[in-house]
Design an enzyme around this catalytic site. Structure first.
Site, PDB file in Angstrom:
ATOM      1  N   GLU A  14      -3.384  16.869  -1.151  1.00 40.00           N
ATOM      2  CA  GLU A  14      -4.072  17.209  -0.215  1.00 40.00           C
ATOM      3  C   GLU A  14      -5.189  18.049  -0.777  1.00 40.00           C
ATOM      4  O   GLU A  14      -6.632  17.608  -1.496  1.00 40.00           O
ATOM      5  CB  GLU A  14      -3.815  17.950   0.906  1.00 40.00           C
ATOM      6  CG  GLU A  14      -2.920  16.664   2.362  1.00 40.00           C
ATOM      7  CD  GLU A  14      -1.895  16.521   1.731  1.00 40.00           C
ATOM      8  OE1 GLU A  14      -0.954  16.894   0.913  1.00 40.00           O
ATOM      9  OE2 GLU A  14      -1.085  15.893   2.890  1.00 40.00           O
TER      10      GLU A  14
ATOM     11  N   LYS B  91       1.052  -1.103   0.021  1.00 39.20           N
ATOM     12  CA  LYS B  91       0.204   0.286  -0.465  1.00 39.20           C
ATOM     13  C   LYS B  91       1.017   1.229   0.402  1.00 39.20           C
ATOM     14  O   LYS B  91       0.708   2.735  -0.108  1.00 39.20           O
ATOM     15  CB  LYS B  91      -0.370   0.226   1.300  1.00 39.20           C
ATOM     16  CG  LYS B  91      -1.678  -1.469   1.312  1.00 39.20           C
ATOM     17  CD  LYS B  91      -3.442  -0.401  -0.207  1.00 39.20           C
ATOM     18  CE  LYS B  91      -4.411  -2.305   0.141  1.00 39.20           C
ATOM     19  NZ  LYS B  91      -4.782  -1.902  -0.908  1.00 39.20           N
ATOM     20  N   ARG B  92       2.246   0.899   0.046  1.00 33.89           N
ATOM     21  CA  ARG B  92       3.213   1.877  -0.588  1.00 33.89           C
ATOM     22  C   ARG B  92       3.213   3.027   0.928  1.00 33.89           C
ATOM     23  O   ARG B  92       3.151   4.213   1.037  1.00 33.89           O
ATOM     24  CB  ARG B  92       2.228   2.807  -1.902  1.00 33.89           C
ATOM     25  CG  ARG B  92       2.208   2.890  -3.086  1.00 33.89           C
ATOM     26  CD  ARG B  92       3.833   1.727  -3.386  1.00 33.89           C
ATOM     27  NE  ARG B  92       3.390   1.023  -4.898  1.00 33.89           N
ATOM     28  CZ  ARG B  92       3.134  -0.007  -4.813  1.00 33.89           C
ATOM     29  NH1 ARG B  92       3.260  -1.198  -4.320  1.00 33.89           N
ATOM     30  NH2 ARG B  92       2.953  -0.197  -6.115  1.00 33.89           N
TER      31      ARG B  92
ATOM     32  N   GLU C 124       4.710  15.158   6.170  1.00 36.96           N
ATOM     33  CA  GLU C 124       4.821  15.515   7.077  1.00 36.96           C
ATOM     34  C   GLU C 124       5.524  15.041   8.379  1.00 36.96           C
ATOM     35  O   GLU C 124       5.686  15.590   9.553  1.00 36.96           O
ATOM     36  CB  GLU C 124       3.066  15.499   7.693  1.00 36.96           C
ATOM     37  CG  GLU C 124       1.959  17.079   6.634  1.00 36.96           C
ATOM     38  CD  GLU C 124       0.775  16.256   7.378  1.00 36.96           C
ATOM     39  OE1 GLU C 124      -0.279  15.820   6.783  1.00 36.96           O
ATOM     40  OE2 GLU C 124       0.319  17.295   7.791  1.00 36.96           O
TER      41      GLU C 124
HETATM   42  C1  1HE Z   1      -3.024   4.055  -0.765  1.00 34.62           C
HETATM   43  C2  1HE Z   1      -2.044   5.129  -0.878  1.00 34.62           C
HETATM   44  C3  1HE Z   1      -3.178   5.964  -0.485  1.00 34.62           C
HETATM   45  C4  1HE Z   1      -1.532   4.178  -2.866  1.00 34.62           C
HETATM   46  N1  1HE Z   1      -3.923   5.781   0.787  1.00 34.62           N
HETATM   47  N2  1HE Z   1      -4.388   3.852  -0.521  1.00 34.62           N
HETATM   48  N3  1HE Z   1      -1.963  10.727  -0.660  1.00 34.62           N
HETATM   49  C5  1HE Z   1      -1.542  10.771  -1.814  1.00 34.62           C
HETATM   50  O1  1HE Z   1      -2.953  11.762  -3.145  1.00 34.62           O
HETATM   51  C6  1HE Z   1      -0.895   9.711  -2.386  1.00 34.62           C
HETATM   52  C7  1HE Z   1      -1.678   8.842  -3.283  1.00 34.62           C
HETATM   53  N4  1HE Z   1      -0.915   7.506  -3.932  1.00 34.62           N
HETATM   54  C8  1HE Z   1      -0.544   7.451  -4.964  1.00 34.62           C
HETATM   55  O2  1HE Z   1      -0.414   9.128  -5.580  1.00 34.62           O
HETATM   56  C9  1HE Z   1       0.471   6.656  -5.677  1.00 34.62           C
HETATM   57  O3  1HE Z   1       0.240   4.884  -4.862  1.00 34.62           O
HETATM   58  C10 1HE Z   1       2.237   6.537  -5.732  1.00 34.62           C
HETATM   59  C11 1HE Z   1       2.482   8.013  -6.342  1.00 34.62           C
HETATM   60  C12 1HE Z   1       2.208   7.253  -3.942  1.00 34.62           C
HETATM   61  C13 1HE Z   1       2.545   5.243  -6.334  1.00 34.62           C
HETATM   62  O4  1HE Z   1       2.346   4.889  -7.446  1.00 34.62           O
HETATM   63  P1  1HE Z   1       2.511   3.367  -7.651  1.00 34.62           P
HETATM   64  O5  1HE Z   1       2.159   3.388  -8.721  1.00 34.62           O
HETATM   65  O6  1HE Z   1       3.756   2.702  -7.600  1.00 34.62           O
HETATM   66  O7  1HE Z   1       1.439   2.723  -6.768  1.00 34.62           O
HETATM   67  P2  1HE Z   1      -0.359   2.130  -6.731  1.00 34.62           P
HETATM   68  O8  1HE Z   1      -0.817   1.156  -7.506  1.00 34.62           O
HETATM   69  O9  1HE Z   1      -0.407   3.797  -7.078  1.00 34.62           O
HETATM   70  O10 1HE Z   1      -0.844   2.010  -5.646  1.00 34.62           O
HETATM   71  C14 1HE Z   1      -0.370   1.075  -4.833  1.00 34.62           C
HETATM   72  C15 1HE Z   1      -1.896   0.250  -3.676  1.00 34.62           C
HETATM   73  O11 1HE Z   1      -1.870   1.309  -2.884  1.00 34.62           O
HETATM   74  C16 1HE Z   1      -2.720   0.060  -4.466  1.00 34.62           C
HETATM   75  O12 1HE Z   1      -3.553  -0.426  -3.858  1.00 34.62           O
HETATM   76  P3  1HE Z   1      -4.381  -1.953  -4.449  1.00 34.62           P
HETATM   77  O13 1HE Z   1      -4.890  -2.350  -3.504  1.00 34.62           O
HETATM   78  O14 1HE Z   1      -4.727  -1.197  -5.762  1.00 34.62           O
HETATM   79  O15 1HE Z   1      -2.837  -2.669  -5.141  1.00 34.62           O
HETATM   80  C17 1HE Z   1      -2.705   1.762  -3.849  1.00 34.62           C
HETATM   81  O16 1HE Z   1      -4.866   1.596  -3.977  1.00 34.62           O
HETATM   82  C18 1HE Z   1      -2.971   2.124  -2.625  1.00 34.62           C
HETATM   83  N5  1HE Z   1      -2.419   3.221  -2.190  1.00 34.62           N
HETATM   84  N6  1HE Z   1      -1.485   5.296  -1.982  1.00 34.62           N
HETATM   85  C19 1HE Z   1      -4.787   4.289   0.351  1.00 34.62           C
HETATM   86  N7  1HE Z   1      -2.417   7.009  -0.053  1.00 34.62           N
HETATM   87  C20 1HE Z   1      -2.838  13.780   8.532  1.00 34.62           C
HETATM   88  S1  1HE Z   1      -3.241  13.832   6.933  1.00 34.62           S
HETATM   89  C21 1HE Z   1      -2.296  13.701   5.633  1.00 34.62           C
HETATM   90  C22 1HE Z   1      -2.995  14.100   4.261  1.00 34.62           C
HETATM   91  C23 1HE Z   1      -2.275  13.098   3.244  1.00 34.62           C
HETATM   92  O17 1HE Z   1      -1.280  12.415   3.487  1.00 34.62           O
HETATM   93  S2  1HE Z   1      -3.253  13.872   1.459  1.00 34.62           S
HETATM   94  C24 1HE Z   1      -2.545  12.245   1.011  1.00 34.62           C
HETATM   95  C25 1HE Z   1      -2.686  10.947   0.332  1.00 34.62           C
END
Ligand code: 1HE
Length: 265
Positions: free
Chosen positions: A139, A32-33, A119
Site C-alpha cells: 500500500e 488476477k492472482r 489483511e
Molecule cells: C491485479 C492485481 C491486483 C495482479 N489488482 N489486478 N496489491 C498489490 O499491490 C500487488 C499487485 N500484484 C503484484 O504485485 C503481482 O501481480 C503479484 C506479485 C501478486 C503476482 O505477480 P505475477 O507476475 O504472478 O502476476 P501479474 O502478471 O503481475 O498479474 C497477472 C494479472 O493479475 C494481471 O492482469 P492482466 O489482465 O494483465 O493479465 C495483473 O494486472 C492482475 N493483478 N494483482 C488488480 N492487486 C482494503 S485495502 C487493501 C489495499 C491493498 O490490498 S493494496 C495492495 C494491492
C-alpha cells in the site's frame, strides 16, 4: 436457528465445498492472482453469515500460484472519499464475520499474501503457510493505505514498528520469517498446505462448539480488557463451558479411560 442447508450462491471468484464438518472456501480468480474485488468481499461476507450450523470449521485457501494479491487495484481509480470509507467498511464487515463468525477459520497461504490478502489472512484464527508464501504491505508504495482492518489486526500480531517498516519500505517477509513474527502459525513444504490445513480444521471441528466460541470470541476480548474484567469474564466463560453436557461427557470419558491422552505432536 438450526440449518443443515448448503452454501449460498457465490460469485465466480469464490468456490465453496463441504468436507464433512469443514467448509472449504477457495479464492478462485487465479488469472488476477486472487485480487479481491467488491463481489469477492461481499461473497466472503455472505458465505460467513450463512454458514450452515453443522459446519465446525472453515478452511480458506487460494487457487493458482498465489493466495491473494490484495485489493483489486482496477476498482480503485474512480472512488471519491465517501465511497472510499464505504468500501473500507465493506471489508471490515466481511472480515469481522471471519474473525468473530460462526466457526474458527484456518487459512492456507502460498505465494503472495499481500496487502488486502494479508489483511484477510490476519482475520483467520490459524495460518498454515507453505514455504513459497511471502507477506507484504505494498500500500505504501501505491500511495494508499490498508483498509481491511490491517491497522487493527496486524499490530496485534506483529507489532506497530514492524507494520510501519513493511508499509514505509515495502519490506517482504518469508513464510519462515513469519513463524517468529506470528504471521505463520504452521510452516509446511510446497503443496502440503491444504492437507495440513484440512487436518487442523477437522481437529478444530471436533471440539465442542462452546469451547470454540470461548477461544475465538471470548479469549481475544479478555486479552484486550483490563485484568479485573478479564478474570471475571474468564471465570464466567469457564463455568459456562464446564456446565455443558458435552463437556461433562468428555470429562467422564477421560476419567473412565475411554478418551485419548495428550500426545506430543
Ligand atoms: C491485479 C492485481 C491486483 C495482479 N489488482 N489486478 N496489491 C498489490 O499491490 C500487488 C499487485 N500484484 C503484484 O504485485 C503481482 O501481480 C503479484 C506479485 C501478486 C503476482 O505477480 P505475477 O507476475 O504472478 O502476476 P501479474 O502478471 O503481475 O498479474 C497477472 C494479472 O493479475 C494481471 O492482469 P492482466 O489482465 O494483465 O493479465 C495483473 O494486472 C492482475 N493483478 N494483482 C488488480 N492487486 C482494503 S485495502 C487493501 C489495499 C491493498 O490490498 S493494496 C495492495 C494491492
Amino acid at each position: 436457528m438450526s440449518s443443515r442447508k448448503g452454501f449460498p450462491a457465490l460469485p465466480a471468484s469464490l468456490v465453496a465445498e463441504r468436507r464433512g464438518a469443514v467448509a472449504v472456501l477457495k479464492l478462485s480468480r487465479p488469472q488476477k492472482r486472487n485480487a479481491l474485488d467488491d463481489a469477492t468481499i461481499l461473497g466472503i461476507d455472505t458465505f460467513c453469515a450463512e454458514l450452515p450450523d453443522d459446519i465446525g470449521a472453515v478452511l480458506l485457501a487460494g487457487d493458482g500460484e498465489h493466495f491473494s494479491a490484495g485489493l483489486d487495484l482496477s476498482e480503485l481509480e474512480e472512488r471519491d472519499v465517501t465511497q472510499g470509507i464505504a468500501h473500507s467498511n465493506l471489508w471490515h464487515r466481511a472480515f469481522e464475520k471471519i474473525q468473530y463468525g460462526k466457526a474458527p477459520v484456518v487459512a492456507v497461504l502460498h505465494g503472495a499474501v499481500v496487502g488486502g490478502g494479508l489483511e484477510l489472512a490476519a482475520s483467520a484464527h490459524v495460518r498454515v503457510a507453505e514455504r513459497s508464501a511471502y507477506y507484504a504491505l505494498p500500500e505504501g508504495s501505491r500511495g494508499i493505505y490498508v483498509g481491511g482492518g490491517g491497522s487493527v489486526r496486524l499490530p496485534r500480531l506483529i507489532g506497530v514498528a514492524r507494520m510501519m517498516d513493511m508499509m514505509l519500505t515495502g519490506r517482504t517477509y518469508s513464510a519462515e520469517e513469519g513463524l517468529a513474527m506470528g504471521l505463520t502459525t504452521y510452516l509446511v513444504e510446497p503443496g502440503q498446505g491444504f492437507a495440513k490445513g484440512l487436518e487442523l480444521a477437522e481437529r478444530i471441528a471436533g471440539n465442542t462448539k462452546l469451547t470454540n466460541f470461548a477461544v475465538t470470541q471470548a479469549l481475544p476480548r479478555i486479552a484486550e480488557s483490563d485484568p479485573a474484567s478479564g478474570y471475571a469474564m474468564e471465570a464466567l466463560m469457564a463455568s459456562i463451558a464446564q456446565a455443558d453436557g458435552e463437556a461433562k461427557a468428555r470429562l467422564r470419558a477421560f476419567l473412565e479411560k475411554r478418551a485419548p491422552k495428550v500426545t506430543q505432536s
